[in-house]
Design a protein around this motif. Structure first.
Motif, mmCIF file in Angstrom:
data_model
loop_
_atom_site.group_PDB
_atom_site.id
_atom_site.type_symbol
_atom_site.label_atom_id
_atom_site.label_comp_id
_atom_site.label_asym_id
_atom_site.label_seq_id
_atom_site.Cartn_x
_atom_site.Cartn_y
_atom_site.Cartn_z
ATOM 1 N N PHE A 54 9.560 28.153 -73.172
ATOM 2 C CA PHE A 54 10.481 28.987 -72.408
ATOM 3 C C PHE A 54 10.468 30.431 -72.903
ATOM 4 C CE2 PHE A 54 11.924 24.710 -71.826
ATOM 5 C CZ PHE A 54 12.486 24.667 -70.556
ATOM 6 N N LEU A 55 10.545 31.353 -71.953
ATOM 7 C CA LEU A 55 10.925 32.730 -72.224
ATOM 8 C C LEU A 55 12.369 32.888 -71.772
ATOM 9 C CD1 LEU A 55 7.767 34.635 -70.891
ATOM 10 C CD2 LEU A 55 8.356 34.184 -73.277
ATOM 11 N N TYR A 56 13.146 33.637 -72.546
ATOM 12 C CA TYR A 56 14.565 33.822 -72.223
ATOM 13 C C TYR A 56 14.856 35.315 -72.280
ATOM 14 C CZ TYR A 56 19.656 33.099 -72.414
ATOM 15 O OH TYR A 56 21.004 33.116 -72.154
ATOM 16 N N GLY A 57 15.227 35.908 -71.121
ATOM 17 C CA GLY A 57 15.410 37.356 -71.059
ATOM 18 C C GLY A 57 16.767 37.757 -70.533
ATOM 19 N N GLY B 193 5.752 38.786 -74.862
ATOM 20 C CA GLY B 193 6.534 37.558 -74.977
ATOM 21 C C GLY B 193 5.724 36.329 -74.586
ATOM 22 N N ALA B 194 4.987 36.431 -73.468
ATOM 23 C CA ALA B 194 4.160 35.304 -73.036
ATOM 24 C C ALA B 194 3.078 35.004 -74.059
ATOM 25 C CB ALA B 194 3.544 35.613 -71.672
ATOM 26 N N GLU B 195 2.474 36.059 -74.582
ATOM 27 C CA GLU B 195 1.415 35.874 -75.572
ATOM 28 C C GLU B 195 1.957 35.227 -76.849
ATOM 29 O OE1 GLU B 195 -2.322 38.444 -77.364
ATOM 30 O OE2 GLU B 195 -0.588 39.473 -76.507
ATOM 31 N N LEU B 196 3.123 35.670 -77.288
ATOM 32 C CA LEU B 196 3.733 35.069 -78.478
ATOM 33 C C LEU B 196 4.032 33.588 -78.262
ATOM 34 C CD1 LEU B 196 6.296 37.801 -79.636
ATOM 35 C CD2 LEU B 196 4.213 37.097 -80.820
ATOM 36 N N LEU B 197 4.537 33.254 -77.086
ATOM 37 C CA LEU B 197 4.867 31.856 -76.801
ATOM 38 C C LEU B 197 3.611 30.988 -76.799
ATOM 39 C CD1 LEU B 197 6.952 29.723 -76.052
ATOM 40 C CD2 LEU B 197 6.650 30.373 -73.653
ATOM 41 N N ILE B 198 2.574 31.459 -76.136
ATOM 42 C CA ILE B 198 1.323 30.695 -76.079
ATOM 43 C C ILE B 198 0.713 30.562 -77.465
ATOM 44 C CG2 ILE B 198 -1.028 30.704 -75.170
ATOM 45 C CD1 ILE B 198 0.186 32.168 -72.665
#
Length: 368
Positions: A152-155, A331-336
Motif C-alpha cells: 500500500f501507498l498512503y497519501g 514512493g512506488a519505487e520504495l514499496l517495490i
C-alpha cells in the motif's frame, strides 16, 4: 539533507573522498544511494531520479555529478528494465489510499507518478479515496489485501502526522506526503524547509533588503517548515529578522490580498514578499496593483507550489515546484524495493522543491 553551496565538489577533494570511501566499503559494507548523495552534495531523491533516468528538471551538471559520484564510490543500480517485480507472477497491484483527491491536485499528481513508475515493473496501481475516515480505510485494506496486492501507498493532501489503521500496519506500506509518529515507516515528503530558504534567497539575490513572508495556515507542517527556511535564509545572509514582516495566511487569495495591504502600510514596507503558496500570491498581486505598485520593479514576489495559474499571471509568477509527481514515483519505487528486500535506510526521503524562474522577481543580472 541540504545540497552543498553551489552544488559542487572541488575535483581533487572529490577524488580524495572517493579513495577514502572505497576503503570504507571494503569487506561486508557496500555503498548505498545515500553515500552517493553525500558525495554529490544532493538529496537521495535526486540520486534516485538521475540514476533511474527520470525526466525531472535537473541541470546537466547535477546529473553528471551524481553519475560521477556513483562511479567513484562503486555504487551499482539494479536496472529497472532487467528487474522483475517481486513475486510478479502472483502479485501485480499496489493500492494507493488517499484522503482527498478533488480539493487540490496534489494526490492526483502523486498517483500519476506512482502509476507510471509501477508500470515500468508491470505493476498496476489502484486508487482508493477514504476522506480521512478510519473505518473506510480499514475496509479498503481488508477488501483489497488479497494475494494480488504487493502493498500500500498512503497519501495525504496536507503534509502531516498520520495514525494508520491497525490493519494497514501489518502490510508493506510507504507513506506519501505524511509520516507516522515513530517515523519508522518509509515516507516521502516535500523539502519545504529547503524550499522556503531557496525562495527567500532568490529574493535576496535580486538585491531586496526587506523581505516579508505571508505564511500559510498556522499549525500546518508546510507553514512551519517554509517559515524556518525563510528565517535560515535571512540569518545566512546576515539580514535581521523583523517579526512585523511575518504575516499569517490561510492559503487563500483573500489573505494574500489583506496581508499585503498590512505589509505595505508599515512605516518601512517590504520590497519583496514571499507568499507561501501561489494562491496567496494572486491576492498579493491584486493588492499591489490596487496600491499602484509594480511587480517586480517596486516589489518582487515569489510563490510556492507551481500551480497551473502561476505561468498565466501578469507578470508570470516565479515559484517553487511542489514535487508530488516525483514523490509518487519514489514512493512506488520504495514499496517495490521493500517487498524485494532492497529497502535501505534512511526511511524518510525529502524531495527537492525546484525553483521555476519567471518574471515576478528581477533577475540578479538586472539589479544595480
Amino acid at each position: 539533507m541540504q545540497p552543498l553551496k553551489n552544488n559542487t565538489w572541488p575535483k581533487d577533494q572529490r577524488q580524495n573522498k572517493s579513495m577514502s570511501e572505497k576503503k570504507h566499503y571494503g569487506g561486508k559494507n557496500r555503498p548505498t544511494m545515500m553515500d552517493v548523495a553525500t558525495m554529490a552534495g544532493v538529496s537521495q531523491a535526486t540520486v534516485s531520479l538521475v540514476l533511474n533516468g527520470s525526466p525531472a528538471k535537473l541541470t546537466e551538471a547535477t546529473r553528471q555529478r551524481v553519475i560521477d559520484s556513483a562511479s567513484d564510490v562503486g555504487y551499482q543500480l539494479v536496472r529497472r528494465e532487467s528487474q522483475m517485480a517481486p513475486s510478479s507472477k502472483v502479485r501485480s497491484t499496489i493500492i494507493f489510499i488517499v484522503d482527498e483527491i478533488s480539493t487540490d491536485p496534489w494526490m492526483a499528481l502523486a498517483f500519476e507518478g506512482a502509476h507510471n513508475k509501477a508500470l515500468e515493473y508491470g505493476i498496476n496501481v489502484c486508487l482508493a479515496v477514504s476522506h480521512g475516515n478510519a473505518n473506510i480505510e480499514a475496509s479498503i485494506v481488508n477488501q483489497m489485501a488479497d494475494s494480488n496486492v504487493i502493498g500500500f501507498l498512503y497519501g495525504t493532501i496536507l503534509t502531516r502526522l498520520v495514525e494508520l489503521p491497525p490493519a494497514l500496519s501489518k502490510k508493506p506500506t510507504v507513506l506519501v506526503n505524511c509520516y507516522d509518529s515513530t517515523r519508522t515507516l518509509p515516507s516521502v515528503l516535500p523539502g519545504d524547509l529547503v524550499g522556503g530558504r531557496a525562495a527567500t534567497e532568490r529574493l535576496i539575490s535580486a538585491g531586496r533588503k526587506r523581505v516579508a513572508i505571508i505564511n500559510g495556515q498556522k499549525g500546518v507542517d508546510a507553514s512551519r517548515d517554509r517559515l524556518k527556511g525563510y528565517k535560515q535564509a535571512l540569518a545566512s545572509n546576515d539580514m535581521p529578522f523583523h517579526p512585523e514582516l511575518v504575516r499569517p495566511g490561510n492559503w487563500e487569495p483573500s489573505t494574500g490580498y489583506s496581508m499585503t495591504h498590512e505589509l505595505m502600510a508599515l512605516d518601512n514596507p517590504p520590497d519583496a514578499i514571499f507568499c507561501a503558496n501561489d494562491l496567496m500570491a494572486l491576492g498579493c498581486f491584486d493588492a499591489l496593483r490596487e496600491l499602484g505598485l509594480s511587480v517586480p520593479e517596486d516589489v518582487a514576489v515569489i510563490g510556492f507550489d507551481d500551480r497551473e495559474i502561476a505561468q498565466h499571471t501578469h507578470p508570470s509568477l516565479t515559484t517553487l515546484i511542489l514535487p508530488h509527481y516525483e514523490m509518487g514515483e519514489i514512493g512506488a519505487e520504495l514499496l517495490i524495493d521493500s517487498v524485494g528486500g532492497l529497502l535501505a535506510n534512511p526511511n524518510q526521503i525529502k524531495v527537492e522543491c525546484l525553483l521555476v524562474e519567471r518574471d515576478s522577481v528581477v533577475k540578479p543580472s538586472e539589479t544595480a
